[in-house]
Design a protein around this motif. Sequence first.
Motif, short mmCIF file in Angstrom:
data_model
loop_
_atom_site.label_atom_id
_atom_site.label_comp_id
_atom_site.label_asym_id
_atom_site.label_seq_id
_atom_site.Cartn_x
_atom_site.Cartn_y
_atom_site.Cartn_z
N MET A 1 21.11 -14.10 27.86
CA MET A 1 22.40 -14.80 27.96
C MET A 1 23.51 -13.97 27.32
SD MET A 1 24.37 -16.94 25.72
CE MET A 1 25.56 -18.27 25.90
N VAL A 2 23.23 -13.39 26.14
CA VAL A 2 24.24 -12.57 25.46
C VAL A 2 24.57 -11.33 26.28
CG1 VAL A 2 24.73 -11.20 23.40
CG2 VAL A 2 23.63 -13.43 23.19
N GLY A 3 23.54 -10.70 26.85
CA GLY A 3 23.77 -9.52 27.67
C GLY A 3 24.63 -9.82 28.88
N VAL A 4 24.38 -10.94 29.54
CA VAL A 4 25.18 -11.34 30.70
C VAL A 4 26.63 -11.61 30.27
CG1 VAL A 4 25.53 -13.16 32.42
CG2 VAL A 4 23.23 -12.24 32.01
N PHE A 5 26.79 -12.30 29.15
CA PHE A 5 28.14 -12.56 28.63
C PHE A 5 28.90 -11.25 28.40
CE2 PHE A 5 30.87 -12.52 24.91
CZ PHE A 5 31.78 -13.53 25.19
N ALA A 6 28.26 -10.30 27.74
CA ALA A 6 28.92 -9.03 27.42
C ALA A 6 29.32 -8.28 28.67
CB ALA A 6 28.01 -8.18 26.54
N GLN A 7 28.44 -8.26 29.67
CA GLN A 7 28.76 -7.56 30.91
C GLN A 7 29.87 -8.26 31.68
OE1 GLN A 7 25.09 -7.12 33.06
NE2 GLN A 7 24.18 -5.75 31.55
N LYS A 8 29.80 -9.58 31.75
CA LYS A 8 30.78 -10.34 32.52
C LYS A 8 32.18 -10.26 31.91
CE LYS A 8 31.60 -14.96 34.44
NZ LYS A 8 31.06 -16.35 34.58
N THR A 9 32.24 -10.31 30.59
CA THR A 9 33.53 -10.31 29.89
C THR A 9 33.96 -8.93 29.44
OG1 THR A 9 32.46 -10.77 27.75
CG2 THR A 9 33.16 -12.68 29.08
N ILE B 1 29.42 -4.46 22.14
CA ILE B 1 28.53 -5.03 21.14
C ILE B 1 28.11 -3.96 20.15
CG2 ILE B 1 26.23 -6.03 20.73
CD1 ILE B 1 26.38 -7.31 23.48
N VAL B 2 28.13 -4.31 18.87
CA VAL B 2 27.44 -3.53 17.84
C VAL B 2 26.38 -4.45 17.25
CG1 VAL B 2 27.60 -2.21 15.71
CG2 VAL B 2 29.49 -2.14 17.36
N LEU B 3 25.13 -4.07 17.41
CA LEU B 3 23.98 -4.89 17.02
C LEU B 3 23.21 -4.23 15.89
CD1 LEU B 3 21.67 -7.08 17.68
CD2 LEU B 3 20.73 -5.29 19.16
N VAL B 4 22.91 -5.01 14.86
CA VAL B 4 21.96 -4.59 13.82
C VAL B 4 20.69 -5.40 14.01
CG1 VAL B 4 21.42 -4.80 11.36
CG2 VAL B 4 23.58 -3.78 12.08
N SER B 5 19.55 -4.73 14.15
CA SER B 5 18.30 -5.45 14.35
C SER B 5 17.12 -4.59 13.91
CB SER B 5 18.13 -5.85 15.82
OG SER B 5 16.91 -6.54 16.01
N HIS B 6 16.11 -5.26 13.32
CA HIS B 6 14.86 -4.58 13.02
C HIS B 6 13.90 -4.64 14.21
CE1 HIS B 6 16.25 -5.29 8.81
NE2 HIS B 6 15.71 -4.10 8.66
N ASP B 7 14.27 -5.37 15.25
CA ASP B 7 13.39 -5.59 16.38
C ASP B 7 13.73 -4.61 17.50
OD1 ASP B 7 12.53 -6.88 19.03
OD2 ASP B 7 11.55 -8.18 17.54
N ASP B 8 12.81 -3.71 17.83
CA ASP B 8 13.06 -2.71 18.86
C ASP B 8 13.34 -3.35 20.21
OD1 ASP B 8 12.87 -0.55 17.19
OD2 ASP B 8 10.75 -0.19 17.58
N ALA B 9 12.69 -4.50 20.49
CA ALA B 9 12.91 -5.16 21.78
C ALA B 9 14.37 -5.60 21.92
CB ALA B 9 11.97 -6.34 21.94
N ASP B 10 14.94 -6.15 20.85
CA ASP B 10 16.35 -6.56 20.88
C ASP B 10 17.24 -5.36 21.13
OD1 ASP B 10 15.52 -9.12 20.30
OD2 ASP B 10 16.05 -9.00 18.17
N ALA B 11 16.98 -4.28 20.40
CA ALA B 11 17.80 -3.08 20.52
C ALA B 11 17.71 -2.49 21.92
CB ALA B 11 17.37 -2.05 19.48
N GLN B 12 16.50 -2.45 22.47
CA GLN B 12 16.32 -1.88 23.80
C GLN B 12 16.95 -2.75 24.87
OE1 GLN B 12 12.11 -1.23 24.26
NE2 GLN B 12 12.02 0.27 22.62
N PHE B 13 16.92 -4.08 24.68
CA PHE B 13 17.45 -4.98 25.69
C PHE B 13 18.97 -4.99 25.70
CE2 PHE B 13 18.75 -8.92 27.63
CZ PHE B 13 17.89 -9.04 28.71
N LEU B 14 19.59 -5.07 24.54
CA LEU B 14 21.03 -5.27 24.47
C LEU B 14 21.83 -3.98 24.35
CD1 LEU B 14 21.51 -8.43 22.22
CD2 LEU B 14 22.06 -8.18 24.63
N ALA B 15 21.22 -2.91 23.89
CA ALA B 15 21.98 -1.69 23.60
C ALA B 15 21.56 -0.54 24.50
CB ALA B 15 21.78 -1.30 22.13
N ASN B 16 22.53 0.30 24.83
CA ASN B 16 22.20 1.52 25.58
C ASN B 16 22.49 2.76 24.76
OD1 ASN B 16 25.02 1.27 25.80
ND2 ASN B 16 24.88 0.53 27.91
N GLU B 17 22.68 2.57 23.46
CA GLU B 17 22.81 3.69 22.53
C GLU B 17 22.32 3.22 21.17
OE1 GLU B 17 26.36 6.26 22.88
OE2 GLU B 17 26.73 5.76 20.78
N ARG B 18 21.52 4.06 20.50
CA ARG B 18 20.93 3.68 19.21
C ARG B 18 21.34 4.69 18.14
NH1 ARG B 18 15.90 0.76 19.13
NH2 ARG B 18 15.09 2.29 17.65
#
Length: 213
Positions: A173-181, A185-202
């Motif tokens: 849902m967050v990814g769709v929101f970011a693309q549509k609007t 995003i700047v995301l801090v996460s310890h979860d690689d799945a979150d980082a891989q899903f929402l971010a295209n640069e690490r």
Amino acid sequence: MSNNDSWLEVRLRLPLDGIELDIDWQPSADAVAIVGPSGSGKSTFLRALAGLETRALGTIRFNGSTWLDSDQNLAVPAWKRGVGWVPQEALLFPHLTLRSNLAYAGAEPGEVEKVARQLFLAELLERRPRFLSGGERQRVALGRALLSKPRLLLLDEPFSALDRPLRSEIATMVGVFAQKTKTPIVLVSHDDADAQFLANERWSLVAGRLKPA
């Protein structure tokens, strides 16, 4: 969103207890994940971007607007930056219902109800934060940030209290929101799945410096 490399320019010095951030950063992607060990200053860095860290020295520029220039004694306050900030602790208003927390930035009732449905909160709109679980409070904080129509979305471990299936749905849902609007995003996460899903640069924050991960 333009592919201009300079949508965000950060040259930041920030003294911390036990470590000093010394950051020169220009991400090229519109959705960026920052990883690093606990205590490395990731959350403090997000607070500086949001305008909530008064110790920050240096410059921060977003899409051509200067938010911080300590040499010129310029510091745009948080409420003028138009940032949607989701901290690790939800920081909801305890005296307000979930509905009022979501609508705090001026969202229309229909928008509030739509986002509440997307975040699986529609049945809880009249509850107050003390009657919500940690995951529910986290989703309210996320919804409030999205409903503020942010220019930049700062997410600090935004899904940490959610179980895996729900985590995936909310991240989508967050990814769709970011693309549509077209909201970066700047995301801090310890979860690689979150980082891989929402971010295209690490990027990795280690020893006070940000480096490509």
